[in-house]
Design a protein around this motif. Structure first.
Motif, PDB file in Angstrom:
ATOM      1  N   ILE A   1       4.730   3.608  44.816  1.00  0.00           N
ATOM      2  CA  ILE A   1       3.583   3.025  44.776  1.00  0.00           C
ATOM      3  C   ILE A   1       3.014   3.747  43.439  1.00  0.00           C
ATOM      4  CG2 ILE A   1       1.320   2.600  44.552  1.00  0.00           C
ATOM      5  CD1 ILE A   1       1.997   2.765  47.780  1.00  0.00           C
ATOM      6  N   GLY A   2       3.503   3.507  42.013  1.00  0.00           N
ATOM      7  CA  GLY A   2       2.946   3.705  41.105  1.00  0.00           C
ATOM      8  C   GLY A   2       4.031   4.314  40.297  1.00  0.00           C
ATOM      9  N   SER A   3       3.877   4.562  39.100  1.00  0.00           N
ATOM     10  CA  SER A   3       4.703   4.335  37.614  1.00  0.00           C
ATOM     11  C   SER A   3       5.153   6.061  38.235  1.00  0.00           C
ATOM     12  CB  SER A   3       4.577   4.813  36.383  1.00  0.00           C
ATOM     13  OG  SER A   3       3.257   5.516  35.573  1.00  0.00           O
ATOM     14  N   GLY A   4       4.228   7.003  38.726  1.00  0.00           N
ATOM     15  CA  GLY A   4       4.331   8.559  38.521  1.00  0.00           C
ATOM     16  C   GLY A   4       5.805   9.221  39.184  1.00  0.00           C
ATOM     17  N   PRO A   5       4.966   8.595  40.976  1.00  0.00           N
ATOM     18  CA  PRO A   5       5.579   8.724  42.033  1.00  0.00           C
ATOM     19  C   PRO A   5       7.270   7.804  42.460  1.00  0.00           C
ATOM     20  CG  PRO A   5       3.508   7.788  43.214  1.00  0.00           C
ATOM     21  CD  PRO A   5       3.112   7.618  41.058  1.00  0.00           C
ATOM     22  N   LYS A   6       7.228   6.976  40.986  1.00  0.00           N
ATOM     23  CA  LYS A   6       8.124   6.245  41.534  1.00  0.00           C
ATOM     24  C   LYS A   6       9.475   6.269  40.529  1.00  0.00           C
ATOM     25  CE  LYS A   6       7.375   1.923  40.209  1.00  0.00           C
ATOM     26  NZ  LYS A   6       7.386   0.528  39.474  1.00  0.00           N
ATOM     27  N   LEU A   7       9.324   7.657  39.528  1.00  0.00           N
ATOM     28  CA  LEU A   7       9.806   8.166  38.644  1.00  0.00           C
ATOM     29  C   LEU A   7      10.891   9.387  38.828  1.00  0.00           C
ATOM     30  CD1 LEU A   7       9.280   8.477  34.501  1.00  0.00           C
ATOM     31  CD2 LEU A   7       9.653  11.062  36.561  1.00  0.00           C
ATOM     32  N   LEU A   8       9.690   9.782  39.695  1.00  0.00           N
ATOM     33  CA  LEU A   8      10.229  11.138  40.666  1.00  0.00           C
ATOM     34  C   LEU A   8      11.416  10.978  41.679  1.00  0.00           C
ATOM     35  CD1 LEU A   8       5.887  12.624  41.189  1.00  0.00           C
ATOM     36  CD2 LEU A   8       8.408  13.624  39.082  1.00  0.00           C
ATOM     37  N   LEU A   9      11.221   9.491  42.225  1.00  0.00           N
ATOM     38  CA  LEU A   9      11.912   9.640  43.010  1.00  0.00           C
ATOM     39  C   LEU A   9      13.119   8.814  42.213  1.00  0.00           C
ATOM     40  CD1 LEU A   9      13.346   8.665  46.151  1.00  0.00           C
ATOM     41  CD2 LEU A   9      11.268   6.286  45.236  1.00  0.00           C
ATOM     42  N   ALA A  10      13.082   8.780  41.279  1.00  0.00           N
ATOM     43  CA  ALA A  10      14.209   8.178  41.103  1.00  0.00           C
ATOM     44  C   ALA A  10      15.057   9.274  40.084  1.00  0.00           C
ATOM     45  CB  ALA A  10      14.042   7.102  39.366  1.00  0.00           C
ATOM     46  N   TYR A  11      14.509  10.084  39.762  1.00  0.00           N
ATOM     47  CA  TYR A  11      15.351  12.067  39.594  1.00  0.00           C
ATOM     48  C   TYR A  11      16.071  12.658  40.547  1.00  0.00           C
ATOM     49  CZ  TYR A  11      14.994  10.133  34.888  1.00  0.00           C
ATOM     50  OH  TYR A  11      14.805   9.211  33.310  1.00  0.00           O
ATOM     51  N   LEU A  12      15.575  11.802  41.365  1.00  0.00           N
ATOM     52  CA  LEU A  12      15.680  13.056  43.032  1.00  0.00           C
ATOM     53  C   LEU A  12      17.932  12.983  43.000  1.00  0.00           C
ATOM     54  CD1 LEU A  12      13.369  12.227  45.331  1.00  0.00           C
ATOM     55  CD2 LEU A  12      13.956  14.573  44.011  1.00  0.00           C
ATOM     56  N   PRO A  13      18.260  13.557  43.380  1.00  0.00           N
ATOM     57  CA  PRO A  13      20.013  13.554  43.965  1.00  0.00           C
ATOM     58  C   PRO A  13      19.697  11.928  45.320  1.00  0.00           C
ATOM     59  CG  PRO A  13      19.256  15.756  43.791  1.00  0.00           C
ATOM     60  CD  PRO A  13      17.978  14.731  44.217  1.00  0.00           C
ATOM     61  N   LYS A  14      21.117  11.241  45.365  1.00  0.00           N
ATOM     62  CA  LYS A  14      21.360  10.066  45.615  1.00  0.00           C
ATOM     63  C   LYS A  14      20.972  10.407  47.026  1.00  0.00           C
ATOM     64  CE  LYS A  14      22.638   5.652  45.954  1.00  0.00           C
ATOM     65  NZ  LYS A  14      21.963   4.627  44.950  1.00  0.00           N
ATOM     66  N   ALA A  15      21.637  11.284  47.474  1.00  0.00           N
ATOM     67  CA  ALA A  15      21.105  11.681  49.180  1.00  0.00           C
ATOM     68  C   ALA A  15      19.775  12.009  49.397  1.00  0.00           C
ATOM     69  CB  ALA A  15      22.175  12.848  49.933  1.00  0.00           C
ATOM     70  N   GLU A  16      19.338  12.075  48.284  1.00  0.00           N
ATOM     71  CA  GLU A  16      17.943  12.834  49.282  1.00  0.00           C
ATOM     72  C   GLU A  16      16.479  11.581  48.686  1.00  0.00           C
ATOM     73  OE1 GLU A  16      14.323  15.511  47.663  1.00  0.00           O
ATOM     74  OE2 GLU A  16      16.697  16.316  47.071  1.00  0.00           O
ATOM     75  N   GLN A  17      17.699  10.364  47.798  1.00  0.00           N
ATOM     76  CA  GLN A  17      16.193   9.212  47.812  1.00  0.00           C
ATOM     77  C   GLN A  17      16.549   8.650  48.868  1.00  0.00           C
ATOM     78  OE1 GLN A  17      17.976   7.146  44.512  1.00  0.00           O
ATOM     79  NE2 GLN A  17      17.454   8.228  42.856  1.00  0.00           N
ATOM     80  N   GLU A  18      17.863   8.319  49.154  1.00  0.00           N
ATOM     81  CA  GLU A  18      17.846   8.100  50.701  1.00  0.00           C
ATOM     82  C   GLU A  18      17.165   8.272  51.974  1.00  0.00           C
ATOM     83  OE1 GLU A  18      22.048   7.511  50.557  1.00  0.00           O
ATOM     84  OE2 GLU A  18      23.128   6.330  49.536  1.00  0.00           O
ATOM     85  N   THR A  19      16.955   9.854  52.412  1.00  0.00           N
ATOM     86  CA  THR A  19      16.339  10.228  53.077  1.00  0.00           C
ATOM     87  C   THR A  19      15.504   9.786  53.127  1.00  0.00           C
ATOM     88  OG1 THR A  19      18.300  12.190  52.824  1.00  0.00           O
ATOM     89  CG2 THR A  19      16.687  12.394  54.523  1.00  0.00           C
ATOM     90  N   LEU A  20      14.495  10.191  51.693  1.00  0.00           N
ATOM     91  CA  LEU A  20      12.973  10.071  51.930  1.00  0.00           C
ATOM     92  C   LEU A  20      12.828   7.708  51.624  1.00  0.00           C
ATOM     93  CD1 LEU A  20      12.654  11.867  48.695  1.00  0.00           C
ATOM     94  CD2 LEU A  20      11.564  11.723  51.176  1.00  0.00           C
ATOM     95  N   MET A  21      13.692   7.322  51.243  1.00  0.00           N
ATOM     96  CA  MET A  21      13.298   6.007  51.640  1.00  0.00           C
ATOM     97  C   MET A  21      13.491   4.983  53.296  1.00  0.00           C
ATOM     98  SD  MET A  21      15.425   4.540  47.747  1.00  0.00           S
ATOM     99  CE  MET A  21      15.433   2.860  48.293  1.00  0.00           C
ATOM    100  N   GLU A  22      14.066   6.184  53.715  1.00  0.00           N
ATOM    101  CA  GLU A  22      14.929   5.610  55.542  1.00  0.00           C
ATOM    102  C   GLU A  22      13.073   5.321  56.142  1.00  0.00           C
ATOM    103  OE1 GLU A  22      17.510   4.588  57.228  1.00  0.00           O
ATOM    104  OE2 GLU A  22      17.624   4.168  55.280  1.00  0.00           O
ATOM    105  N   LYS A  23      12.319   6.697  55.447  1.00  0.00           N
ATOM    106  CA  LYS A  23      11.368   7.005  56.294  1.00  0.00           C
ATOM    107  C   LYS A  23      10.340   5.910  55.918  1.00  0.00           C
ATOM    108  CE  LYS A  23      11.873  12.153  56.013  1.00  0.00           C
ATOM    109  NZ  LYS A  23      11.304  13.251  55.436  1.00  0.00           N
ATOM    110  N   MET A  24       9.932   5.270  55.069  1.00  0.00           N
ATOM    111  CA  MET A  24       8.957   4.014  53.830  1.00  0.00           C
ATOM    112  C   MET A  24       8.965   2.940  55.212  1.00  0.00           C
ATOM    113  SD  MET A  24       9.959   4.148  50.296  1.00  0.00           S
ATOM    114  CE  MET A  24      10.231   6.509  49.333  1.00  0.00           C
ATOM    115  N   THR A  25       7.217   2.553  54.528  1.00  0.00           N
ATOM    116  CA  THR A  25       7.600   1.642  55.220  1.00  0.00           C
ATOM    117  C   THR A  25       6.422   0.854  54.603  1.00  0.00           C
ATOM    118  OG1 THR A  25       4.530   2.697  55.383  1.00  0.00           O
ATOM    119  CG2 THR A  25       6.297   3.360  57.586  1.00  0.00           C
TER     120      THR A  25
END
Length: 265
Positions: A137-161
């Motif tokens: 949600i939001g431009s800042g949070p999305k940008l931070l997620l976008a520049y994380l390593p792929k594996a870390e992105q996927e781990t975080l996205m698995e927790k999202m509701t």
């Protein structure tokens, strides 16, 4: 309030004196607690990395501060330096465009707004320092997620509701993956009415000397004030400001040559 946690953390204060190593008996005496209780608390701190111990003999076991505290301390110092460096540039950017400017960092699986410079307009967005946000949600949070390593992105996205705050909030992983690809391709992030209706947010990455994205510089305001031409100017000035902050943090722009060598720009 968990008293056991408080008691355990207070034991760390005993290592702030001249003596950097303490025995179980010394800590029990200083804390005025039974040895078995102190031993249990020390073991918990050791497991978490806050304490380490040196075993000279079976009878001579000494505790000292662990490396986890150094790791946490370095993070705090980096954040303090980031805010100190960024704030003057944020104020200048706000003075130029007269819209709210935010500094957003990653904290675990959430984004946190750690600094804000407010516009002079009567109509303002309801954001505050300390606010936390989901990473979709939001431009800042999305940008931070976008520049994380792929594996870390996927781990975080698995927790999202994917809770919808507005009809424009991203609602699933597939859409979020597409948004991440777009952000990395464009080099910036935009949010349109994702947190609040009729608002726009624009974010650019701030990088440190290791070329790691350490924060998002975000400008946000009502749609009525950020029309297409104005939005274009805001993007340009926000990008320039993020670059200036990055350079003060030691970031040096570079490109990879055909030979494989890195050339500073």
């Amino acid at each position: 309030m968990n008293q056991s946690v408080i008691k355990a953390l207070k034991l760390l204060d005993f290592f702030l004196g001249e003596k950097k190593e303490l025995t179980l008996s010394e800590i029990a005496t200083k804390s005025n607690m039974p040895r078995p209780t102190v031993y249990r608390l020390l073991t918990s701190l050791e497991v978490c990395g806050f304490l380490a111990k040196t075993k000279n003999t079976e009878q001579d076991v000494r505790y000292h501060l662990g490396l986890k505290l150094l790791e946490l301390g370095n993070i705090v110092l980096e954040q303090l330096e980031l805010r100190t460096v960024a704030l003057p540039w944020m104020r200048k950017l706000c003075a130029d465009i007269n819209e709210a400017v935010h500094l957003v960092i990653l904290d675990g699986d959430e984004a946190v707004y750690i600094e804000k410079v407010e516009s002079s307009h009567a109509v303002r967005l309801h954001t505050r320092v300390g606010k936390r946000s989901e990473l979709y949600i939001g431009s800042g949070p999305k940008l931070l997620l976008a520049y994380l390593p792929k594996a870390e992105q996927e781990t975080l996205m698995e927790k999202m509701t994917f809770t919808k705050l507005t009809p424009h909030t991203i609602g699933n992983k597939e859409t979020l993956y597409k948004e991440i690809e777009k952000i990395r391709r464009n080099g910036y992030s935009i949010s349109r009415s994702e947190q609040d209706e009729e608002t726009i947010g624009v974010s650019y990455p701030i990088l440190d000397y290791t070329h790691k994205v350490v924060a998002a510089l975000t400008v946000s305001g009502p749609t009525t004030r950020m029309q297409e031409k104005v939005e274009e100017i805001i993007r340009k000035k926000t990008k320039e400001t993020a670059s200036r902050i990055s350079r003060e943090l030691g970031y040096i722009e570079a490109k990879v040559l055909e030979t494989g060598k890195v050339q500073k720009i």
